[in-house]
Design a protein around this motif. Sequence first.
Motif, PDB file in Angstrom:
ATOM      1  N   LEU A 107       0.831  -1.207   0.000  1.00  0.00           N
ATOM      2  CA  LEU A 107       0.000   0.000   0.000  1.00  0.00           C
ATOM      3  C   LEU A 107       0.868   1.261   0.000  1.00  0.00           C
ATOM      4  O   LEU A 107       0.557   2.243  -0.653  1.00  0.00           O
ATOM      5  N   VAL A 108       1.940   1.188   0.766  1.00  0.00           N
ATOM      6  CA  VAL A 108       2.853   2.334   0.857  1.00  0.00           C
ATOM      7  C   VAL A 108       4.072   1.943   0.038  1.00  0.00           C
ATOM      8  O   VAL A 108       5.031   1.405   0.551  1.00  0.00           O
ATOM      9  N   ASP A 109       4.005   2.184  -1.273  1.00  0.00           N
ATOM     10  CA  ASP A 109       4.947   1.496  -2.145  1.00  0.00           C
ATOM     11  C   ASP A 109       6.035   2.369  -2.766  1.00  0.00           C
ATOM     12  O   ASP A 109       6.640   1.982  -3.745  1.00  0.00           O
ATOM     13  N   THR A 110       6.268   3.556  -2.197  1.00  0.00           N
ATOM     14  CA  THR A 110       7.409   4.335  -2.697  1.00  0.00           C
ATOM     15  C   THR A 110       8.238   4.777  -1.486  1.00  0.00           C
ATOM     16  O   THR A 110       7.698   4.934  -0.398  1.00  0.00           O
ATOM     17  N   PRO A 111       9.551   4.975  -1.711  1.00  0.00           N
ATOM     18  CA  PRO A 111      10.404   5.396  -0.604  1.00  0.00           C
ATOM     19  C   PRO A 111       9.864   6.664   0.060  1.00  0.00           C
ATOM     20  O   PRO A 111       9.876   6.780   1.287  1.00  0.00           O
ATOM     21  N   TYR A 112       9.364   7.576  -0.747  1.00  0.00           N
ATOM     22  CA  TYR A 112       8.842   8.828  -0.196  1.00  0.00           C
ATOM     23  C   TYR A 112       7.706   8.548   0.783  1.00  0.00           C
ATOM     24  O   TYR A 112       7.658   9.090   1.880  1.00  0.00           O
ATOM     25  N   ARG A 113       6.784   7.674   0.390  1.00  0.00           N
ATOM     26  CA  ARG A 113       5.629   7.395   1.255  1.00  0.00           C
ATOM     27  C   ARG A 113       6.029   6.646   2.515  1.00  0.00           C
ATOM     28  O   ARG A 113       5.467   6.870   3.578  1.00  0.00           O
ATOM     29  N   VAL A 122       6.762   9.728  14.233  1.00  0.00           N
ATOM     30  CA  VAL A 122       7.577  10.448  15.225  1.00  0.00           C
ATOM     31  C   VAL A 122       7.085  11.889  15.372  1.00  0.00           C
ATOM     32  O   VAL A 122       7.793  12.761  15.877  1.00  0.00           O
ATOM     33  N   GLY A 123       5.861  12.119  14.885  1.00  0.00           N
ATOM     34  CA  GLY A 123       5.218  13.413  15.132  1.00  0.00           C
ATOM     35  C   GLY A 123       5.576  14.524  14.163  1.00  0.00           C
ATOM     36  O   GLY A 123       5.375  15.694  14.447  1.00  0.00           O
ATOM     37  N   VAL A 124       6.115  14.157  13.004  1.00  0.00           N
ATOM     38  CA  VAL A 124       6.441  15.186  12.007  1.00  0.00           C
ATOM     39  C   VAL A 124       5.482  15.029  10.829  1.00  0.00           C
ATOM     40  O   VAL A 124       5.353  13.924  10.297  1.00  0.00           O
ATOM     41  N   THR A 125       4.824  16.096  10.433  1.00  0.00           N
ATOM     42  CA  THR A 125       3.963  15.966   9.250  1.00  0.00           C
ATOM     43  C   THR A 125       4.705  16.499   8.032  1.00  0.00           C
ATOM     44  O   THR A 125       5.327  17.549   8.088  1.00  0.00           O
ATOM     45  N   VAL A 126       4.636  15.727   6.959  1.00  0.00           N
ATOM     46  CA  VAL A 126       5.249  16.174   5.708  1.00  0.00           C
ATOM     47  C   VAL A 126       4.178  16.142   4.626  1.00  0.00           C
ATOM     48  O   VAL A 126       3.250  15.343   4.703  1.00  0.00           O
ATOM     49  N   PRO A 127       4.293  17.010   3.624  1.00  0.00           N
ATOM     50  CA  PRO A 127       3.315  16.999   2.537  1.00  0.00           C
ATOM     51  C   PRO A 127       3.374  15.678   1.784  1.00  0.00           C
ATOM     52  O   PRO A 127       4.417  15.015   1.794  1.00  0.00           O
ATOM     53  N   PHE A 128       2.273  15.270   1.148  1.00  0.00           N
ATOM     54  CA  PHE A 128       2.285  13.955   0.491  1.00  0.00           C
ATOM     55  C   PHE A 128       3.084  13.938  -0.809  1.00  0.00           C
ATOM     56  O   PHE A 128       3.356  12.911  -1.368  1.00  0.00           O
ATOM     57  N   THR A 129       3.481  15.094  -1.251  1.00  0.00           N
ATOM     58  CA  THR A 129       4.422  15.160  -2.372  1.00  0.00           C
ATOM     59  C   THR A 129       5.097  16.528  -2.332  1.00  0.00           C
ATOM     60  O   THR A 129       4.688  17.397  -1.575  1.00  0.00           O
ATOM     61  N   GLY A 130       6.118  16.702  -3.143  1.00  0.00           N
ATOM     62  CA  GLY A 130       6.731  18.022  -3.237  1.00  0.00           C
ATOM     63  C   GLY A 130       8.127  18.122  -2.674  1.00  0.00           C
ATOM     64  O   GLY A 130       8.974  18.814  -3.221  1.00  0.00           O
ATOM     65  N   LEU A 131       8.400  17.404  -1.582  1.00  0.00           N
ATOM     66  CA  LEU A 131       9.720  17.504  -0.977  1.00  0.00           C
ATOM     67  C   LEU A 131      10.669  16.487  -1.609  1.00  0.00           C
ATOM     68  O   LEU A 131      10.238  15.409  -2.007  1.00  0.00           O
TER      69      LEU A 131
END
Length: 420
Positions: A107-113, A122-131
């Motif tokens: 389901l979570v099939d890319t390194p980014y995801r 660990v309590g950090v939110t990151v955008p689902f794409t872009g970084l």
Amino acid sequence: MKNDKPNPLDEVFDKFLSEKSKIFKNRDVLRHSFVPDELPHREKQSRLIAEILAPALQGSIPSNIFCYGKTGTGKTIVAKYVLNYLIDKCNEMNLTIPITELINCRLVDTPYRVLSNLCKSVGVTVPFTGLPTDEVYKRFQLALDSKEQLMIIVLDEVDELVKKDHKKGNDILYDLTRMNYNLEYARVSLIGISNDLKFKQYLDPRVLSSLSEEECVFDAYTANELQDILNQRAGMGFHEKVLEAGVIPFVSALAAQEHGDARRALDLLHKAGDIAERKGQEIVTEADVKKGQKAIESDIVSNTVNKMPLQSKLILYSIYKLENLALADEIKTGDVYYAYSQLCKSINIEFLTQRRVSELITDLDMLGIISASVISKGRYGRTKKIHLQIPKKVITNVVEKDYMIERLKPVDITLNKDKE
DNA sequence: TGTCCACTGGAAGGGAGGGCTT
DNA sequence: AAGCCCTCCCTTCCAGTGGACA
């Protein structure tokens, strides 16, 4: 909110809410995600994983573990079971509770995801794409290393991550397995789970050596072992004497044929119970199991086909149409491509290249919807020999209901060779 | 025994759509 | 706003291939 006219759905819900189930005591324990207090026939594996993770309780770095075995052999549940136990133990002994994160790489099939999930834990939110992926990794590492703590990461179906993109998949695994070298305060342990035994060959040797510092093998359950598992769950999930004597041995035997898949066995038992309940019976019979098996198979296939994108449905529909032709005793990639392009033209949509179609045919084969084996026809080339593997009824029930495909019902398909 | 067919499947990269950083 | 990065889906290119046939 309510008008005076009674809604027929009321009857369904009221019946469900007012009457206690005569069959089920607790449905939830029959789900394969449920983790019981004891895991029959997985004592050896649980113990091994616990032994590997135990040093973490004293502050040292546990080894990474690689678990492998076929589907439904208890890999995921054992990992969950040991982690739950570890957390309880930490609670009991007033130790810092490790952070645990189980990621299903299907389901979570890319390194980014994967990294963004780890960030979240660990309590950090990151955008689902872009970084940039590097940036997400840095943020994760920084947050994790902000204090002394242990994180246990379980990557379930880890093969999916690597198969999709060998380089990126290997890179992320390399980074995660070596993460401890860059951490000052925190520690990380990785548990990789795979049901693809050939998966190791895709791994970079460096990744392989650090991921499989320890290995844990899960053999398929035998019919007797499945019976023990089912008896345990049935005791918790069904009322007493609800199951006819032959039901559990029958379900176990069926699941044992399917390479000892406990997940499948539990699903089947659950489904059989559902069927009995819906019919208002007070016992579950072998006949319910048989019906359950048919229903499960049909549900899986229909759902899979229904969710496929239009292009794959069109390819499948081409194969179906070709199978209906008397001449189509041996359907080849070229025939499917020709039929498929005809269909696309008839509904005015762009058609894909043969390279892409060949790939989608392989995907359909992997899903078990068709069989596509590569054969050589000598000087007439190499191709795939294709056959439909699902009932034609599914195509008429599901594929033909697609609003795009509905438009092409009258189109006649011909074989490639007919056009000459 | 060499040729040749009809592909297969790996690799590289394009571009659309999403979003971030500066 | 520009530049960059991500994912997804796709194309293009091309070397490789098994075995029938001449």
